[in-house]
Write a protein that holds these residues in place. Structure first.
Motif, PDB file in Angstrom:
ATOM      1  N   LEU A  51       0.838  -1.206   0.000  1.00 52.23           N
ATOM      2  CA  LEU A  51       0.000   0.000   0.000  1.00 52.23           C
ATOM      3  C   LEU A  51       0.867   1.247   0.000  1.00 52.23           C
ATOM      4  CD1 LEU A  51      -2.647   1.603   0.454  1.00 52.23           C
ATOM      5  CD2 LEU A  51      -2.428   1.072   2.901  1.00 52.23           C
ATOM      6  N   LEU A  52       1.867   1.296   0.863  1.00 50.13           N
ATOM      7  CA  LEU A  52       2.735   2.471   0.943  1.00 50.13           C
ATOM      8  C   LEU A  52       3.520   2.665  -0.351  1.00 50.13           C
ATOM      9  CD1 LEU A  52       4.109   2.162   4.592  1.00 50.13           C
ATOM     10  CD2 LEU A  52       2.286   3.659   3.743  1.00 50.13           C
ATOM     11  N   ARG A  53       3.942   1.584  -0.960  1.00 47.25           N
ATOM     12  CA  ARG A  53       4.692   1.703  -2.213  1.00 47.25           C
ATOM     13  C   ARG A  53       3.817   2.254  -3.332  1.00 47.25           C
ATOM     14  NH1 ARG A  53       9.108  -3.220  -2.685  1.00 47.25           N
ATOM     15  NH2 ARG A  53       9.762  -3.194  -0.495  1.00 47.25           N
ATOM     16  N   VAL A  54       2.550   1.857  -3.356  1.00 43.70           N
ATOM     17  CA  VAL A  54       1.636   2.402  -4.371  1.00 43.70           C
ATOM     18  C   VAL A  54       1.426   3.892  -4.125  1.00 43.70           C
ATOM     19  CG1 VAL A  54      -0.702   2.313  -5.310  1.00 43.70           C
ATOM     20  CG2 VAL A  54       0.499   0.185  -4.750  1.00 43.70           C
ATOM     21  N   ARG A  77       2.177   2.436  10.699  1.00 46.18           N
ATOM     22  CA  ARG A  77       2.144   3.891  10.906  1.00 46.18           C
ATOM     23  C   ARG A  77       3.558   4.457  11.017  1.00 46.18           C
ATOM     24  NH1 ARG A  77      -2.009   2.152  14.640  1.00 46.18           N
ATOM     25  NH2 ARG A  77      -4.052   2.396  13.648  1.00 46.18           N
ATOM     26  N   GLU A  78       4.449   3.720  11.667  1.00 44.18           N
ATOM     27  CA  GLU A  78       5.839   4.155  11.757  1.00 44.18           C
ATOM     28  C   GLU A  78       6.480   4.195  10.370  1.00 44.18           C
ATOM     29  OE1 GLU A  78       8.061   1.766  14.463  1.00 44.18           O
ATOM     30  OE2 GLU A  78       6.712   2.137  16.159  1.00 44.18           O
ATOM     31  N   LEU A  79       6.212   3.172   9.560  1.00 44.76           N
ATOM     32  CA  LEU A  79       6.752   3.156   8.197  1.00 44.76           C
ATOM     33  C   LEU A  79       6.227   4.347   7.396  1.00 44.76           C
ATOM     34  CD1 LEU A  79       6.465  -0.628   7.233  1.00 44.76           C
ATOM     35  CD2 LEU A  79       8.565   0.644   7.705  1.00 44.76           C
ATOM     36  N   ALA A  80       4.925   4.602   7.516  1.00 39.17           N
ATOM     37  CA  ALA A  80       4.319   5.706   6.770  1.00 39.17           C
ATOM     38  C   ALA A  80       4.931   7.038   7.174  1.00 39.17           C
ATOM     39  CB  ALA A  80       2.810   5.723   6.995  1.00 39.17           C
ATOM     40  N   ALA A  81       5.125   7.235   8.471  1.00 39.12           N
ATOM     41  CA  ALA A  81       5.719   8.488   8.942  1.00 39.12           C
ATOM     42  C   ALA A  81       7.143   8.647   8.435  1.00 39.12           C
ATOM     43  CB  ALA A  81       5.697   8.525  10.467  1.00 39.12           C
TER      44      ALA A  81
END
Length: 253
Positions: A51-54, A77-81
């Motif tokens: 999802l984050l890569r997209v 959430r940590e990865l997204a931040a």
């Protein structure tokens, strides 16, 4: 006892919680980015790596990841931040059954079809109908789903997961037919390679195996050893029988 003495979680350190290579994931992202989805929904997202890569590949796109594992969502959430995506993605800790978080332009459901089923049931037609409901016209669904590479024998089933049954999965052709019956056309039909399986399965147990080798007399070693040995035995039982299909689906009409 220090934190370093505690046994690791199975699967810790894995990028994807399934037999998915970096190369295949990159192709998924490229294909989705080509149609510029404005919204992305990830069912059973875990940390939501794909999802984050997209979202990273499609400036302005927003995403929602749904899972019942709060610890995985917290890591997401940590990865997204860390990637500057926190304002564009919401991680929701709840069941995906009947979810109102849709329809979306792109829907991801990789090995998480059970999240769309009530209770302990696993019903492929239900899963596919829900995915059809959750994707907008002209959108895309990427579905990762198990299939039988050959019909399992009773001996095969006896060494798989507890309660394994021949009805747990279908042949690949049946899976594709069910997707068509649910209102999709299959743009891409591909299957995980043996190398992808082996990297995932060995990686899933790697940290635990290393910990067991260095902490054989730890009070929690017997419990973890039993879990790891049971999981490895199951994989060696289904290794040449169970496959994973990745279907990229577009809704009809």
């Amino acid at each position: 006892m220090t934190h370093d003495d505690l046994p690791p979680r199975l699967g810790s350190g894995l990028t994807f919680h399934g037999p998915l290579s970096e190369a295949r994931a990159a192709r998924f992202v490229e294909r989705l980015a080509a149609v510029s989805p404005g919204t992305v929904l990830d069912i059973g997202c875990g940390q939501g790596e794909l999802l984050l890569r997209v979202l990273d590949a499609v400036p302005g796109a927003k995403g929602v990841g749904i899972d019942i594992d709060g610890a995985e969502l917290a890591l997401g959430r940590e990865l997204a931040a860390g990637r500057g995506l926190a304002e564009r993605v919401a991680y929701v800790e709840e069941s995906a059954v009947g979810t109102p978080h849709g329809p979306a332009d792109a829907v991801l459901c990789l090995g998480s079809g059970q999240a769309l089923c009530e209770g302990d049931s696993y019903d492929l037609p239900v899963i596919l109908r829900e995915l059809r409901r959750l994707v907008r016209p002209g959108g895309r669904v990427i579905l990762g789903e198990g299939f039988w590479q050959r019909t399992p024998t009773e001996a095969d089933l006896a060494v798989m997961w507890p309660g394994a049954h021949a009805d747990d999965h279908t042949p690949l052709a049946t899976l594709v037919d069910l997707a068509i019956e649910a209102g999709f056309r299959p743009l891409w039909t591909e299957t995980a390679s043996q190398e992808e399986w082996e990297e995932f399965e060995s990686g899933y147990r790697h940290d635990a195996e290393l910990w067991l080798a260095t902490h054989p007399d730890h009070p929690q070693a017997d419990e973890l050893r039993t879990r790891v040995d049971r999981q490895r035995s199951a994989w060696l039982g289904y290794r040449t029988v169970l496959g994973i299909a990745y279907l990229t689906l577009v809704p009809v009409g």
